[in-house]
Scaffold this motif. Structure first.
Motif, mmCIF file in Angstrom:
data_model
loop_
_atom_site.group_PDB
_atom_site.id
_atom_site.type_symbol
_atom_site.label_atom_id
_atom_site.label_comp_id
_atom_site.label_asym_id
_atom_site.label_seq_id
_atom_site.Cartn_x
_atom_site.Cartn_y
_atom_site.Cartn_z
ATOM 1 N N LYS A 41 0.806 -1.227 0.000
ATOM 2 C CA LYS A 41 0.000 0.000 0.000
ATOM 3 C C LYS A 41 0.840 1.279 0.000
ATOM 4 O O LYS A 41 0.459 2.268 -0.639
ATOM 5 N N PRO A 42 1.991 1.321 0.693
ATOM 6 C CA PRO A 42 2.808 2.541 0.596
ATOM 7 C C PRO A 42 3.272 2.833 -0.831
ATOM 8 O O PRO A 42 3.342 3.998 -1.234
ATOM 9 N N LEU A 67 -0.143 4.932 -8.036
ATOM 10 C CA LEU A 67 -1.441 5.063 -8.696
ATOM 11 C C LEU A 67 -1.766 6.502 -9.112
ATOM 12 O O LEU A 67 -2.230 6.722 -10.242
ATOM 13 N N PRO A 68 -1.538 7.511 -8.264
ATOM 14 C CA PRO A 68 -1.762 8.883 -8.748
ATOM 15 C C PRO A 68 -0.872 9.231 -9.935
ATOM 16 O O PRO A 68 -1.298 9.922 -10.868
ATOM 17 N N PRO A 111 13.755 0.780 0.942
ATOM 18 C CA PRO A 111 12.621 1.575 1.435
ATOM 19 C C PRO A 111 11.818 2.183 0.299
ATOM 20 O O PRO A 111 12.309 2.351 -0.818
ATOM 21 N N VAL A 112 10.566 2.514 0.612
ATOM 22 C CA VAL A 112 9.706 3.174 -0.366
ATOM 23 C C VAL A 112 10.305 4.534 -0.727
ATOM 24 O O VAL A 112 10.764 5.274 0.143
ATOM 25 N N SER A 113 10.328 4.836 -2.020
ATOM 26 C CA SER A 113 10.805 6.132 -2.499
ATOM 27 C C SER A 113 9.642 6.847 -3.169
ATOM 28 O O SER A 113 9.297 6.519 -4.312
ATOM 29 N N ALA A 136 8.544 6.284 -7.006
ATOM 30 C CA ALA A 136 7.262 5.602 -7.220
ATOM 31 C C ALA A 136 6.334 6.465 -8.069
ATOM 32 O O ALA A 136 5.676 5.968 -8.996
ATOM 33 N N LEU A 137 6.287 7.756 -7.753
ATOM 34 C CA LEU A 137 5.443 8.678 -8.518
ATOM 35 C C LEU A 137 5.922 8.755 -9.970
ATOM 36 O O LEU A 137 5.119 8.724 -10.910
#
Length: 268
Positions: free
Chosen positions: A86-87, A93-94, A143-145, A149-150
């Motif tokens: 989810k993170p 998704l946006p 880690p999430v970036s 990701a965007l």
């Protein structure tokens, strides 16, 4: 394309009567569905070229769009919310939606062959680095970036609209994250369910103008649940290291095809 299948298309008959259509079509649908459920995707890129041997490329594109959307829904039943990162989805998704919107706005001004070539080359370099060095690195989850990701989501949305090549940007980001295998596949499926369903209305509109494509997708649809079921069996039996290896192999093959097709088209 076989002569009998050509007659079916031009006669606008409701159902294909060529045995080769069923053999190639079912095999193609099974292959794509297995790849969707086992690895999160990667084989849909083969759909149009394979179906184009038994129907027109346009009809093949319509059938693949409809069948893949059905596969997404069925795959989500086997990879539910508990398998999603989810993170990552919060940022991807946006970006995906924004990328599709930008692709729609600039579609007539962009040469899709050039976009495809760039995506193909970058992806080949990414996979080459992993095969040469990355797979030797110790396992671990990065880690999430949010920024990456965007950007991956936006690049995927843009390229999926203008060049039907949205898989590599997101795959590069998620594979580099080193997620557990089921979370990798579940997150990938969640992303492309949204992307494929956003692209579905134009393909449905095209299908209403090419009814033979709608009938073709209908007769191939029963292969979807079988492929999704088989793919989940493959997924569960592969260990993390082996599944990642095959994900990179599929990504490299897709990138090679994109690069070769786009390069040859630009040179012609």
């Amino acid at each position: 394309m076989s002569e009998s299948c050509s007659k079916w298309i031009h006669a606008n008959e409701p159902m294909p009567d060529d045995l080769s259509f069923y053999l190639v079509g079912w095999a193609t649908t099974l292959l794509i569905a297995i790849g969707k459920s086992a690895f999160g995707g990667g084989l849909a890129i083969l759909g149009i070229p394979l179906l184009a041997t038994v129907t027109t490329p346009q009809n093949g594109a319509i059938m693949v769009a409809l069948l893949v959307s059905l596969m997404d829904l069925m795959a989500l039943q086997r990879f539910g919310r508990e398998s999603w990162s989810k993170p990552d989805l919060t940022w991807i998704l946006p970006g995906l939606v924004a990328g599709i919107g930008v692709g729609y706005l600039v579609f007539v001004r962009i040469d899709p062959r050039l976009v495809t070539l760039i995506i193909g080359v970058v992806t080949l370099l990414f996979t080459a680095h992993w095969f040469l060095r990355g797979r030797l690195a110790p396992p671990g989850t990065r880690p999430v970036s949010p920024g990456l990701a965007l950007a991956a989501g936006a690049a995927s949305g843009f390229t999926t609209f203008v060049a039907h090549a949205g898989g590599p940007p997101v795959a590069m980001y998620l594979l580099a994250r080193g997620l557990p295998k089921t979370m990798l596949v579940g997150t990938t499926i969640a992303i492309f369910t949204l992307g494929n369903w956003l692209k579905l209305p134009p393909y449905i509109a095209l299908g209403l103008q090419h009814r033979e494509a709608l009938w073709g997708a209908l007769v191939l649809a029963p292969a979807v649940p079988l492929g999704i079921w088989l793919g989940r069996i493959v997924h569960d039996r592969l260990d993390q290291k082996t599944l990642f290896f095959w994900c990179y192999v599929l990504l490299a093959l897709a990138a090679a095809k994109l690069t070769i097709d786009a390069g040859l088209s630009l040179l012609s």
